[in-house]
Design a protein around this motif. Structure first.
Motif, PDB file in Angstrom:
ATOM      1  N   PHE A  84       0.768  -1.099  -0.087  1.00 53.82           N
ATOM      2  CA  PHE A  84      -0.049  -0.038   0.196  1.00 53.82           C
ATOM      3  C   PHE A  84       0.833   1.162  -0.135  1.00 53.82           C
ATOM      4  O   PHE A  84       0.424   2.323  -0.273  1.00 53.82           O
ATOM      5  CB  PHE A  84      -0.792  -0.011   1.413  1.00 53.82           C
ATOM      6  CG  PHE A  84      -1.942  -1.219   1.301  1.00 53.82           C
ATOM      7  CD1 PHE A  84      -3.048  -0.997   0.425  1.00 53.82           C
ATOM      8  CD2 PHE A  84      -1.840  -2.236   2.091  1.00 53.82           C
ATOM      9  CE1 PHE A  84      -3.926  -2.233   0.066  1.00 53.82           C
ATOM     10  CE2 PHE A  84      -2.545  -3.437   2.114  1.00 53.82           C
ATOM     11  CZ  PHE A  84      -3.706  -3.065   1.106  1.00 53.82           C
ATOM     12  N   PRO A  87       1.976   1.970  -4.443  1.00 52.96           N
ATOM     13  CA  PRO A  87       1.181   1.106  -5.394  1.00 52.96           C
ATOM     14  C   PRO A  87       1.848   1.210  -6.952  1.00 52.96           C
ATOM     15  O   PRO A  87       1.688   2.550  -7.381  1.00 52.96           O
ATOM     16  CB  PRO A  87      -0.038   1.807  -5.173  1.00 52.96           C
ATOM     17  CG  PRO A  87       0.071   3.148  -4.592  1.00 52.96           C
ATOM     18  CD  PRO A  87       1.700   2.938  -3.857  1.00 52.96           C
ATOM     19  N   GLU A  91      -3.328  -2.591 -11.014  1.00 49.61           N
ATOM     20  CA  GLU A  91      -4.355  -2.575  -9.893  1.00 49.61           C
ATOM     21  C   GLU A  91      -5.108  -3.689  -9.690  1.00 49.61           C
ATOM     22  O   GLU A  91      -5.754  -4.439 -10.551  1.00 49.61           O
ATOM     23  CB  GLU A  91      -5.339  -1.260 -10.213  1.00 49.61           C
ATOM     24  CG  GLU A  91      -5.936  -0.936  -8.855  1.00 49.61           C
ATOM     25  CD  GLU A  91      -7.063   0.180  -9.046  1.00 49.61           C
ATOM     26  OE1 GLU A  91      -6.777   1.055  -9.664  1.00 49.61           O
ATOM     27  OE2 GLU A  91      -8.124   0.009  -8.537  1.00 49.61           O
ATOM     28  N   PHE A  93      -7.474  -4.078  -6.386  1.00 53.95           N
ATOM     29  CA  PHE A  93      -8.422  -3.337  -6.049  1.00 53.95           C
ATOM     30  C   PHE A  93      -8.176  -2.274  -5.149  1.00 53.95           C
ATOM     31  O   PHE A  93      -6.963  -1.899  -4.799  1.00 53.95           O
ATOM     32  CB  PHE A  93      -9.502  -4.494  -5.001  1.00 53.95           C
ATOM     33  CG  PHE A  93      -8.746  -4.729  -3.725  1.00 53.95           C
ATOM     34  CD1 PHE A  93      -8.798  -3.780  -2.631  1.00 53.95           C
ATOM     35  CD2 PHE A  93      -7.927  -5.939  -3.436  1.00 53.95           C
ATOM     36  CE1 PHE A  93      -8.153  -3.925  -1.433  1.00 53.95           C
ATOM     37  CE2 PHE A  93      -7.568  -5.976  -2.158  1.00 53.95           C
ATOM     38  CZ  PHE A  93      -7.430  -5.209  -1.140  1.00 53.95           C
ATOM     39  N   THR A  94      -9.078  -1.421  -4.895  1.00 52.65           N
ATOM     40  CA  THR A  94      -9.003  -0.003  -4.504  1.00 52.65           C
ATOM     41  C   THR A  94      -9.935   0.137  -3.422  1.00 52.65           C
ATOM     42  O   THR A  94     -11.210  -0.301  -3.480  1.00 52.65           O
ATOM     43  CB  THR A  94      -9.032   0.895  -5.195  1.00 52.65           C
ATOM     44  OG1 THR A  94      -8.152   0.815  -6.619  1.00 52.65           O
ATOM     45  CG2 THR A  94      -8.917   2.527  -4.792  1.00 52.65           C
ATOM     46  N   PRO A  97      -8.604   5.298   0.343  1.00 50.17           N
ATOM     47  CA  PRO A  97      -7.164   5.582  -0.134  1.00 50.17           C
ATOM     48  C   PRO A  97      -5.909   4.587  -0.600  1.00 50.17           C
ATOM     49  O   PRO A  97      -5.089   4.780  -1.014  1.00 50.17           O
ATOM     50  CB  PRO A  97      -6.586   6.717   0.976  1.00 50.17           C
ATOM     51  CG  PRO A  97      -7.366   6.221   2.006  1.00 50.17           C
ATOM     52  CD  PRO A  97      -8.859   5.356   1.445  1.00 50.17           C
ATOM     53  N   LEU A  98      -6.594   3.436  -0.060  1.00 55.17           N
ATOM     54  CA  LEU A  98      -5.736   1.898  -0.218  1.00 55.17           C
ATOM     55  C   LEU A  98      -5.764   1.571  -1.453  1.00 55.17           C
ATOM     56  O   LEU A  98      -7.020   1.336  -2.051  1.00 55.17           O
ATOM     57  CB  LEU A  98      -5.909   1.128   0.898  1.00 55.17           C
ATOM     58  CG  LEU A  98      -5.868   1.577   2.428  1.00 55.17           C
ATOM     59  CD1 LEU A  98      -6.295   0.506   3.472  1.00 55.17           C
ATOM     60  CD2 LEU A  98      -4.124   1.977   2.502  1.00 55.17           C
ATOM     61  N   GLN A  99      -4.691   1.332  -1.829  1.00 51.29           N
ATOM     62  CA  GLN A  99      -4.661   0.663  -3.475  1.00 51.29           C
ATOM     63  C   GLN A  99      -3.686  -0.517  -3.460  1.00 51.29           C
ATOM     64  O   GLN A  99      -2.451  -0.288  -3.179  1.00 51.29           O
ATOM     65  CB  GLN A  99      -4.114   1.790  -4.474  1.00 51.29           C
ATOM     66  CG  GLN A  99      -4.757   1.473  -5.769  1.00 51.29           C
ATOM     67  CD  GLN A  99      -4.169   2.650  -6.797  1.00 51.29           C
ATOM     68  OE1 GLN A  99      -3.308   3.102  -6.565  1.00 51.29           O
ATOM     69  NE2 GLN A  99      -4.888   2.436  -7.850  1.00 51.29           N
ATOM     70  N   LEU A 100      -4.468  -1.551  -3.803  1.00 49.63           N
ATOM     71  CA  LEU A 100      -3.307  -3.055  -3.835  1.00 49.63           C
ATOM     72  C   LEU A 100      -3.050  -3.126  -5.390  1.00 49.63           C
ATOM     73  O   LEU A 100      -4.000  -3.153  -6.302  1.00 49.63           O
ATOM     74  CB  LEU A 100      -3.925  -4.196  -3.278  1.00 49.63           C
ATOM     75  CG  LEU A 100      -3.258  -5.168  -3.076  1.00 49.63           C
ATOM     76  CD1 LEU A 100      -2.072  -4.987  -1.982  1.00 49.63           C
ATOM     77  CD2 LEU A 100      -4.032  -6.669  -2.628  1.00 49.63           C
ATOM     78  N   THR A 101      -1.687  -3.174  -5.546  1.00 52.84           N
ATOM     79  CA  THR A 101      -1.362  -3.460  -7.038  1.00 52.84           C
ATOM     80  C   THR A 101      -0.541  -4.572  -7.179  1.00 52.84           C
ATOM     81  O   THR A 101       0.276  -4.944  -6.029  1.00 52.84           O
ATOM     82  CB  THR A 101      -0.544  -2.080  -7.525  1.00 52.84           C
ATOM     83  OG1 THR A 101       0.574  -2.121  -6.905  1.00 52.84           O
ATOM     84  CG2 THR A 101      -1.386  -1.057  -7.680  1.00 52.84           C
TER      85      THR A 101
END
Lengths: 256, 486
Positions: A84, A87, A91, A93-94, A97-101
Motif C-alpha cells: 500500500f 502502489p 491494480e 482493488f482499491t 485511499p488504499l490501493q493494492l497493485t
C-alpha cells in the motif's frame, strides 16, 4: 532462565575454522550482494545458498527454524504494509485511499526476501564464530583494545544483569508482589526492581574495576596476544574467491 | 614480603553530611617470604578492605584516605601500586573477578597484560590449568562453572602470573563442602610451593589451614599467634562475634509433630527449566504443621529448585504442590506469600527499597495486612534496626543487610518459612541472631523448611531429607539420615 547473547554453535566445519577476519569480510560482501540482487529468483537462490552453507557447517535445522520464526513478524508486516505504500503496476482493488497493485505486492516480496537474506548472512557469521574470536578479529582489524574489552565485558555481564533482574523479581514476588492492575501501575511497580538492578550493576562494575586493576589492566607494558590470528593459505584463498565472486556479480549486474 | 605499619584507612562518607567511615585504625602486620598467615575477623571488620589496601587497590580505585607505610612484594606502596603480577588477590566473590569468555582465556588474560611471549603464555596456561585440575573445562564459560571451579579458576589465573604474594579473601565463602575441599587442596598446594599467603576469613576451619593466625577487630590486627594458642581463647573469639560454639545454640531440638495436619504436600512433582532436561524426578513429600525439616544434599541436587516450588516461583511440569491444604496451581506467587515466607541467598541482591523501614513494610503492605506500622516498628526493635531505619539498605554493610533480610521475613509472620542456605557467610553474631529467631518460630509452631550444608544445624531438625540428582534418597530423623550419608 537466562537468555545468553551467545548465538555460537560450536563445530569444526570449514566455516567454523575460517579466520574470523575473512568471515567479517565475506559477511560485508554478502550484505552488499543482498542489497544488489536484482530479481526475486536471484534473491531466492541466494537465500537458499546461505541455507545450504549453514547446513553444511553443521548448524541444526532447528536453529534455522528459530531464525525464521524470529523474522516472521517483520516479514509479515512488510508483506501486509509495503504494497500500500508504493502502489505501482496493475491494480487489483482499491479501498478508499488504499490501493493494492501487483507491482506493489512484488515489491513487498522483494523487500521481505532482502530482510531474510540479511538476517541469514549475519547468522552465518554469528553461528559459526565464537565471541572471543569475533572480538579479537575486530581488535586485529584496528579496533582499540579497550573497545574490544568493553564489547566482551558487555557480552559477559549482560546475562549476569539479567539474572540479577530475575533475582529481584523473585524476591518481590516472595513478598506479595502480583502483576495486576492497569499498565501504568504495573510499570510503577517495576521501578523498585530497576533501581535494585541498577544498584546491583554498579556494585558489580565496582568489583570489576578492582578485578581488572588487580590483574594489571593499567600496566604501561605492551600487551601481547596469546593466540595471534594467523591467515592460512586457505583463509587467503577463500577471501580471494569471495572477493572475485562478488566483483564478477557486480560487473554482471551493472553491465546488464 | 608484607610489612604494614600503622595503616589507617577510611572510606569517603556514604551520604553528604556524614563522617568518613574508618575501617582500619593503626593496623600493623608483618609476614615473611614463603609464610602463611590467616587474618580472622567477624563480618564488617574490614578484611576485604585490608586486602584491597595491601594490593594497592584502595584508595586508588575505591576512594577514601590512607596513611601509614606498606611494603609488599618488594615495593613501597608510596611509590605506586605493586608491579603487575607480583601480588595476586583472590576476591571474595569469585564470579565477578572472572571477566573473559572461556576458562583458558581467563588464565591467559593477565599473562597477555604482562606482555609475555605467546609461547610462554601457552606454557603457563597449560601448567596452571593442570595444577588446578581445570583442563577438562578449558573451553567452558567461566560463569557456567561450579562455585569451587570458579574459585580454582581465579586462583589459576593469579598463579599463572607467578605472584610473590597471594591475598585470599574468604577463599571458601559460599562453597558447598565439595567445593571447600577442592579449594582447600588448591590452597594447600600453593603453601607447599612456598607462596606467601595471607588469608582473610571468618571461618576457623580456613584459618586453621594457615597455621598462624591474627585477629582483626576494631580496626586493628592482633599480633600473630599459632592456631593452637588462639583456639584456646574461645571466650575472646565468641566476644568478637566470630564463633558460636554448638553448646551455646538455643534449643531448636526435635518436637515431633508427626500427627499434625499437613502444611506442605508435594505429590509426584517433576520439573525442568523450559527446553532443558528434567531436574526433579517425581518428588513426594508431606511436611506436617510445626515440623522443622532440613533439606540436605550436594550442590546441583535440586534443593533450591524444589523449595522454589513451595511459594510458586517455579511451577511443576507435572504433579501438585499444596500449601495448608490448598493446591498452588493457578495462584500467583505473590498471593502465596501470605502463607509462605522465603529467605533467599545473596541478601545484597534482594533489597530494593529507599529505606530499611520501607523495605520491611513492603511485604505487609503488598499483602494488605492491617497493622503494618505496628509490625514494622516491632520488627525494627526486635532486630535492633531502629538506628538505621531511615538508611537505604543498599548502603548497609553485609552483616546488617543479612539482618534486614531476616527482619523482612519476620514482618510477614507466615505460618511456613523456607530458608535457602541461611547460614552461609554468617559469623558467630549473625548465626546467634538467626538461631534465636528460628527458636522463636519453633516456639510458635511455625513450619520450617531449611536448605543447608551445615550438618550441625540439620541435626537440630525434626527430620532430615537428602536430595540427590533430583530425587529423595533419604528421609527420617537427622541422626539416621545424616549419619547415613556423611
Amino acid at each position: 532462565m537466562t537468555v545468553t547473547f551467545d548465538t555460537y554453535v560450536p563445530g569444526s566445519s570449514l566455516l567454523h575454522r575460517l579466520d574470523p577476519r575473512v568471515k567479517l569480510w565475506a559477511t560485508l560482501l554478502g550484505l552488499m550482494a543482498a542489497f544488489m540482487l536484482p530479481g526475486l529468483g536471484a534473491q531466492a537462490l541466494f537465500l537458499a545458498g546461505i541455507h545450504l552453507l549453514l547446513v553444511a557447517a553443521g548448524i541444526p535445522w532447528r536453529r534455522l527454524g528459530n531464525l525464521w520464526r524470529q523474522m516472521a513478524i517483520l516479514v509479515i508486516l512488510i508483506l501486509i504494509l509495503q504494497p500500500f505504500l508504493r502502489p505501482v503496476g496493475r491494480e487489483v482493488f482499491t479501498l478508499g485511499p488504499l490501493q493494492l497493485t501487483v507491482g506493489g505486492m512484488l515489491d513487498a516480496l522483494r523487500l521481505a526476501l532482502r530482510a531474510l537474506a540479511i538476517a541469514f548472512v549475519v547468522a552465518a557469521l554469528l553461528y559459526t564464530t565464537s565471541q572471543p574470536a569475533l572480538v579479537s578479529a575486530m581488535v586485529r582489524l584496528g579496533l582499540p583494545y579497550p573497545w574490544g574489552l568493553t564489547v566482551s565485558l558487555a557480552l559477559r555481564f549482560l546475562p549476569a544483569i539479567q539474572d540479577l533482574y530475575h533475582t529481584v523479581r523473585d524476591a518481590q514476588a516472595a513478598r506479595g508482589w502480583v502483576a495486576e492492575g492497569p499498565l501504568f501501575r504495573r510499570l510503577k511497580e517495576h521501578l523498585p526492581v530497576l533501581v535494585a538492578v541498577m544498584i546491583g550493576t554498579l556494585r558489580m562494575s565496582d568489583q570489576l574495576t578492582l578485578a581488572l586493576a588487580a590483574r594489571g589492566l593499567e600496566t604501561t607494558r605492551q600487551r601481547t596476544t596469546w593466540r595471534a590470528l594467523r591467515m592460512e593459505r586457505r583463509d587467503w584463498g577463500i577471501a580471494l574467491a569471495a572477493t572475485l565472486a562478488f566483483c564478477l556479480f557486480a560487473w554482471w549486474q551493472f553491465a546488464n | 614480603m608484607i610489612r604494614a605499619h600503622d595503616v589507617t584507612f577510611a572510606y569517603a562518607a556514604r551520604l553528604p553530611g556524614e563522617h568518613p567511615q574508618p575501617v582500619l585504625t593503626g593496623c600493623s602486620l608483618e609476614l615473611g617470604s614463603g609464610r602463611a598467615l590467616a587474618v580472622m575477623g567477624p563480618t564488617g571488620a574490614g578484611k576485604s578492605t585490608l586486602s584491597y589496601v595491601l594490593a594497592g587497590l584502595a584508595p586508588r580505585h575505591t576512594g577514601g584516605t590512607l596513611s601509614g607505610t606498606i611494603s609488599i612484594a618488594g615495593r613501597d606502596l608510596h611509590d605506586g601500586p605493586p608491579e603487575i603480577g607480583s601480588v595476586g588477590l583472590l576476591f571474595q566473590d569469585a564470579a565477578t573477578q572472572l571477566f573473559t569468555t572461556t576458562v583458558e582465556d581467563e588464565v591467559a588474560w593477565g599473562l597477555e597484560a604482562m606482555g609475555l611471549a605467546p609461547e610462554e603464555i601457552g606454557r603457563r596456561v597449560e601448567a596452571s590449568l593442570t595444577h588446578f585440575e581445570l583442563t577438562t573445562v578449558r573451553h567452558r564459560a567461566p560463569w557456567a562453572l561450579s562455585g569451587g571451579q570458579q574459585k580454582r579458576l581465579a586462583l589459576a589465573a593469579l598463579w599463572a602470573m607467578r605472584p610473590g604474594v597471594l591475598l585470599l579473601d574468604e577463599p571458601l565463602g559460599g562453597l558447598d563442602p565439595e567445593g571447600c575441599a577442592e579449594v582447600l587442596a588448591a590452597v594447600d598446594s600453593l603453601r607447599e610451593a612456598g607462596t606467601t599467603l595471607l588469608i582473610m576469613t571468618l571461618h576457623p576451619e580456613t584459618a586453621h589451614q594457615a597455621g598462624t593466625v591474627a585477629l582483626l577487630a576494631d580496626g586493628q590486627v592482633s599480633p600473630a599467634m599459632p592456631w593452637k594458642a588462639l583456639a584456646k581463647q574461645e571466650t575472646a573469639l565468641i566476644q568478637t562475634g566470630l564463633l558460636l560454639p554448638r553448646r551455646l545454640w538455643p534449643d531448636l531440638g526435635p518436637r515431633g509433630g508427626d500427627g499434625n495436619a499437613p502444611a506442605i504436600e508435594i505429590k509426584d512433582v517433576h520439573f525442568g527449566y523450559p527446553g532443558e532436561a528434567e531436574v526433579l524426578h517425581g518428588i513426594d513429600l508431606t511436611v506436617r504443621t510445626g515440623q522443622f525439616v532440613a533439606l540436605v544434599g550436594r550442590n546441583g541436587a535440586g534443593k533450591s529448585t524444589l523449595v522454589r516450588h513451595l511459594n510458586g516461583l517455579l511451577r511443576p511440569r507435572s504433579g501438585t504442590v499444596s500449601i495448608l491444604g490448598q493446591p498452588l496451581a493457578g495462584r500467583a506467587a505473590g498471593t502465596i506469600a501470605r502463607q509462605v515466607g522465603f529467605l533467599f541467598q545473596r541478601p545484597e541482591q534482594q533489597l530494593f527499597s529507599p529505606t530499611v523501614r520501607d523495605e520491611i513494610a513492603y511485604g505487609p503492605m503488598r499483602l494488605g495486612l492491617n497493622d503494618v506500622q505496628a509490625r514494622v516498628d516491632g520488627v525494627l526493635e526486635r532486630f535492633g534496626l531502629q538506628d538505621v531505619a531511615d538508611v537505604p539498605p543498599a548502603l548497609l554493610g553485609y552483616g546488617a543487610q543479612r539482618t534486614v533480610t531476616l527482619a523482612v521475613l519476620a514482618a510477614l509472620a507466615t505460618p511456613i518459612v523456607v530458608l535457602d542456605e541461611p547460614t552461609v557467610g554468617l559469623d558467630g553474631r549473625g548465626l546467634a541472631q538467626l538461631l534465636a529467631w528460628l527458636a522463636e518460630r519453633r516456639e510458635q509452631g511455625v513450619t520450617i523448611v531449611l536448605v543447608t550444608h551445615d550438618l550441625d544445624l540439620a541435626a537440630c531438625a525434626d527430620r532430615a531429607i537428602t536430595l540427590d540428582a533430583g530425587a529423595v534418597i533419604a528421609d527420617g530423623p537427622p541422626a539416621a539420615v545424616i549419619g547415613g550419608c556423611a
